[in-house]
Design a protein around this motif. Structure first.
Motif, PDB file in Angstrom:
ATOM      1  N   TYR A  64      36.042  29.834  39.678  1.00  0.00           N
ATOM      2  CA  TYR A  64      36.204  31.124  40.355  1.00  0.00           C
ATOM      3  C   TYR A  64      37.569  31.718  40.007  1.00  0.00           C
ATOM      4  O   TYR A  64      38.555  30.993  39.845  1.00  0.00           O
ATOM      5  CB  TYR A  64      36.102  30.950  41.863  1.00  0.00           C
ATOM      6  CG  TYR A  64      34.716  30.627  42.386  1.00  0.00           C
ATOM      7  CD1 TYR A  64      33.786  31.625  42.624  1.00  0.00           C
ATOM      8  CD2 TYR A  64      34.342  29.306  42.650  1.00  0.00           C
ATOM      9  CE1 TYR A  64      32.524  31.338  43.120  1.00  0.00           C
ATOM     10  CE2 TYR A  64      33.084  29.000  43.147  1.00  0.00           C
ATOM     11  CZ  TYR A  64      32.177  30.023  43.383  1.00  0.00           C
ATOM     12  OH  TYR A  64      30.931  29.722  43.870  1.00  0.00           O
ATOM     13  N   THR A  65      37.633  33.040  39.936  1.00  0.00           N
ATOM     14  CA  THR A  65      38.896  33.678  39.564  1.00  0.00           C
ATOM     15  C   THR A  65      39.744  34.078  40.762  1.00  0.00           C
ATOM     16  O   THR A  65      40.938  34.353  40.621  1.00  0.00           O
ATOM     17  CB  THR A  65      38.609  34.930  38.708  1.00  0.00           C
ATOM     18  OG1 THR A  65      37.785  35.831  39.456  1.00  0.00           O
ATOM     19  CG2 THR A  65      37.892  34.544  37.419  1.00  0.00           C
ATOM     20  N   GLY A  66      39.139  34.154  41.939  1.00  0.00           N
ATOM     21  CA  GLY A  66      39.867  34.516  43.153  1.00  0.00           C
ATOM     22  C   GLY A  66      39.565  33.529  44.266  1.00  0.00           C
ATOM     23  O   GLY A  66      39.040  32.442  44.029  1.00  0.00           O
ATOM     24  N   LYS A  67      39.850  33.924  45.494  1.00  0.00           N
ATOM     25  CA  LYS A  67      39.652  33.034  46.635  1.00  0.00           C
ATOM     26  C   LYS A  67      38.214  33.031  47.153  1.00  0.00           C
ATOM     27  O   LYS A  67      37.804  32.110  47.861  1.00  0.00           O
ATOM     28  CB  LYS A  67      40.605  33.427  47.772  1.00  0.00           C
ATOM     29  CG  LYS A  67      42.078  33.213  47.445  1.00  0.00           C
ATOM     30  CD  LYS A  67      42.964  33.595  48.626  1.00  0.00           C
ATOM     31  CE  LYS A  67      44.431  33.354  48.291  1.00  0.00           C
ATOM     32  NZ  LYS A  67      45.322  33.720  49.437  1.00  0.00           N
ATOM     33  N   ASP A 332      41.149  38.168  36.623  1.00  0.00           N
ATOM     34  CA  ASP A 332      42.397  37.657  37.192  1.00  0.00           C
ATOM     35  C   ASP A 332      42.330  37.477  38.709  1.00  0.00           C
ATOM     36  O   ASP A 332      43.318  37.085  39.338  1.00  0.00           O
ATOM     37  CB  ASP A 332      43.574  38.567  36.827  1.00  0.00           C
ATOM     38  CG  ASP A 332      43.376  40.014  37.269  1.00  0.00           C
ATOM     39  OD1 ASP A 332      42.401  40.288  38.007  1.00  0.00           O
ATOM     40  OD2 ASP A 332      44.191  40.874  36.863  1.00  0.00           O
ATOM     41  N   GLY A 333      41.175  37.756  39.315  1.00  0.00           N
ATOM     42  CA  GLY A 333      41.023  37.545  40.757  1.00  0.00           C
ATOM     43  C   GLY A 333      41.673  38.599  41.628  1.00  0.00           C
ATOM     44  O   GLY A 333      41.677  38.466  42.861  1.00  0.00           O
ATOM     45  N   GLN A 334      42.214  39.661  41.023  1.00  0.00           N
ATOM     46  CA  GLN A 334      42.832  40.715  41.832  1.00  0.00           C
ATOM     47  C   GLN A 334      41.766  41.661  42.384  1.00  0.00           C
ATOM     48  O   GLN A 334      40.655  41.746  41.870  1.00  0.00           O
ATOM     49  CB  GLN A 334      43.861  41.472  41.006  1.00  0.00           C
ATOM     50  CG  GLN A 334      45.070  40.619  40.617  1.00  0.00           C
ATOM     51  CD  GLN A 334      46.292  41.459  40.317  1.00  0.00           C
ATOM     52  OE1 GLN A 334      46.751  42.248  41.162  1.00  0.00           O
ATOM     53  NE2 GLN A 334      46.833  41.302  39.120  1.00  0.00           N
ATOM     54  N   TYR A 335      42.141  42.392  43.435  1.00  0.00           N
ATOM     55  CA  TYR A 335      41.199  43.250  44.145  1.00  0.00           C
ATOM     56  C   TYR A 335      40.694  44.406  43.281  1.00  0.00           C
ATOM     57  O   TYR A 335      41.357  44.865  42.358  1.00  0.00           O
ATOM     58  CB  TYR A 335      41.862  43.838  45.395  1.00  0.00           C
ATOM     59  CG  TYR A 335      41.921  42.916  46.588  1.00  0.00           C
ATOM     60  CD1 TYR A 335      41.731  41.549  46.456  1.00  0.00           C
ATOM     61  CD2 TYR A 335      42.165  43.424  47.869  1.00  0.00           C
ATOM     62  CE1 TYR A 335      41.793  40.714  47.564  1.00  0.00           C
ATOM     63  CE2 TYR A 335      42.229  42.601  48.981  1.00  0.00           C
ATOM     64  CZ  TYR A 335      42.049  41.239  48.820  1.00  0.00           C
ATOM     65  OH  TYR A 335      42.101  40.417  49.910  1.00  0.00           O
ATOM     66  N   LEU A 336      39.502  44.861  43.660  1.00  0.00           N
ATOM     67  CA  LEU A 336      38.874  46.023  43.042  1.00  0.00           C
ATOM     68  C   LEU A 336      38.266  46.903  44.128  1.00  0.00           C
ATOM     69  O   LEU A 336      37.799  46.403  45.140  1.00  0.00           O
ATOM     70  CB  LEU A 336      37.768  45.585  42.069  1.00  0.00           C
ATOM     71  CG  LEU A 336      36.921  46.739  41.518  1.00  0.00           C
ATOM     72  CD1 LEU A 336      36.654  46.550  40.043  1.00  0.00           C
ATOM     73  CD2 LEU A 336      35.604  46.869  42.275  1.00  0.00           C
ATOM     74  N   ALA A 337      38.283  48.216  43.894  1.00  0.00           N
ATOM     75  CA  ALA A 337      37.634  49.155  44.822  1.00  0.00           C
ATOM     76  C   ALA A 337      36.687  50.054  44.045  1.00  0.00           C
ATOM     77  O   ALA A 337      36.870  50.301  42.848  1.00  0.00           O
ATOM     78  CB  ALA A 337      38.673  50.001  45.559  1.00  0.00           C
ATOM     79  N   GLN A 338      35.669  50.547  44.739  1.00  0.00           N
ATOM     80  CA  GLN A 338      34.696  51.451  44.122  1.00  0.00           C
ATOM     81  C   GLN A 338      34.202  52.460  45.152  1.00  0.00           C
ATOM     82  O   GLN A 338      34.055  52.141  46.333  1.00  0.00           O
ATOM     83  CB  GLN A 338      33.497  50.679  43.563  1.00  0.00           C
ATOM     84  CG  GLN A 338      32.453  51.573  42.875  1.00  0.00           C
ATOM     85  CD  GLN A 338      31.207  50.832  42.454  1.00  0.00           C
ATOM     86  OE1 GLN A 338      30.936  49.725  42.912  1.00  0.00           O
ATOM     87  NE2 GLN A 338      30.425  51.432  41.571  1.00  0.00           N
ATOM     88  N   PHE A 339      33.953  53.683  44.685  1.00  0.00           N
ATOM     89  CA  PHE A 339      33.305  54.712  45.500  1.00  0.00           C
ATOM     90  C   PHE A 339      32.262  55.408  44.632  1.00  0.00           C
ATOM     91  O   PHE A 339      32.445  55.561  43.425  1.00  0.00           O
ATOM     92  CB  PHE A 339      34.319  55.734  46.021  1.00  0.00           C
ATOM     93  CG  PHE A 339      35.207  55.216  47.112  1.00  0.00           C
ATOM     94  CD1 PHE A 339      34.852  55.377  48.444  1.00  0.00           C
ATOM     95  CD2 PHE A 339      36.390  54.546  46.805  1.00  0.00           C
ATOM     96  CE1 PHE A 339      35.664  54.884  49.452  1.00  0.00           C
ATOM     97  CE2 PHE A 339      37.205  54.049  47.808  1.00  0.00           C
ATOM     98  CZ  PHE A 339      36.843  54.215  49.147  1.00  0.00           C
TER      99      PHE A 339
END
Length: 368
Positions: A64-67, A332-339
């Motif tokens: 897994y790349t994130g938590k 890299d497991g960093q956050y992403l947002a979408q609309f």
């Protein structure tokens, strides 16, 4: 008679062949024959509980790349009453009409009668999303949100378009934190500080309607400067793109504007997925990439309906797919947002068919 539990079949059957593991767990699931059982097994086994009855990670060896982790078992496939009209893939997962249309590459323009219907479906979808969003809170699981969404769809006699689309197992996509899109609702409890994207689509009156929003979970998310910068930049990038839509717009120009705005706010743009045409088909032409220097084909004309749905990242735009073959996460497991909004091109501009209502939950927050 019962429905075959294989996602690739879905036919009515009188077969007595049942999954022994489900029987032991009190779940009723029948299969037409051994072929259906074997073909459906890789997805069907996701509903099987662990021996100790606890929630478990079905992919313990996955990097897994994130938590975030998958939290199984999945709940059984939610039933849809027979009176609700279904798209062609509802039974076996194959959107035959889309596949045929892809060979033509034609962009559809709707008649006034068709526009009237899809406008109504867009408003109903907005109300459904708003009802589900009211339940977002720390401790609530994504599967619980799927149950709320499914119930709301049934109340409106609408089919939840994701359900069994290429055998997707749930009625809504729930993408948490580093998940880019197509997150599968499971036993994951939301936590204070998370962000959650709800991607909802319904099929009603012969038309699909598509909409998604990213929501802050708890006060910690709203107090994190980077999280707020990401979410609000994505929201504003969509608004910027919508302001450009009018007859004569060259579709590839949207990506230039979105990426320029994202870069200005230190965000990257996902390239793997794009906006799309939508009407009686869930996905069709035109394709609407959100990154610069893309090669999208087409020009906006009155009567066209399509989505714009930018996905912006705090880190890299590159992605990795989980072993469920659906969940897409940042490398890299960093956050992403979408609309996302669904738009109708008019004679002078565009109409947002899925526009927020005065009492819609969520919405913009001030940057920190």
């Amino acid at each position: 008679m019962t429905t075959c539990a294989s996602p690739q079949c879905g036919k009515e059957t009188e077969s007595a062949l049942k999954c022994p593991v489900c029987l032991k767990g009190g779940i009723q699931s029948a299969f037409c024959n051994q072929l259906c059982f074997r073909a459906g097994w890789p997805m069907h086994k996701a509903v099987h509980a662990a021996e100790d009855g606890k929630v478990f990670d079905p992919f313990p060896n996955f990097n897994y790349t994130g938590k975030l982790r998958a939290a199984y078992p999945l709940s059984p496939k939610r039933a849809v009453p027979q009176h609700i009209k279904r798209p062609d893939y509802a039974q076996n997962g194959r959107p035959v009409s889309e596949i045929r249309n892809d060979r033509l590459g034609k962009i559809t323009t709707l008649s006034e009668a068709e526009i009237k219907k899809i406008r109504k479906v867009g408003l109903i979808l907005r109300k459904i999303l708003d009802k589900v969003a009211l339940h977002i809170a720390p401790g609530v699981t994504t599967d619980e949100l799927d149950a709320v969404l499914h119930k709301e769809c049934m109340a409106h006699n609408a089919y939840p378009s994701p359900l069994n689309y290429y055998n997707f197992p749930k009625s809504v996509c729930t993408s948490v934190n580093e998940v880019i899109c197509h997150g599968v609702p499971d036993n994951t409890p939301l936590q204070d500080g998370d962000i959650l994207n709800l991607d909802v689509t319904i099929y009603l009156l012969g038309f699909h309607s598509d909409l998604n929003e990213t929501y802050y979970v708890g006060e910690k998310a709203r107090a994190n400067p980077d999280t707020v910068r990401l979410v609000e930049t994505t929201r504003e990038a969509l608004d910027l793109a919508i302001s450009m839509v009018k007859p004569g717009l060259v579709f590839r120009e949207l990506g230039n504007a979105i990426e320029a705005y994202a870069t200005k706010n230190e965000c990257s743009v996902v390239r793997s997925y794009c906006g799309h045409g939508i009407n009686s088909l869930f996905h069709c032409q035109p394709n609407i990439p959100h990154y610069a220097k893309n090669k999208a084909v087409g020009v906006a004309k009155p009567g066209m309906v399509f989505t714009i749905e930018p996905m912006l990242c705090l880190g890299t735009h590159k992605d990795v797919t989980w072993p469920d073959n659906w969940t897409l996460a940042t490398q890299d497991g960093q956050y992403l947002a979408q609309f996302e909004h669904m738009l109708l091109v008019t004679e002078t501009g565009c109409e947002v068919l899925t526009a927020r209502l005065p009492d819609s939950p969520g919405g913009a927050v001030p940057r920190i």
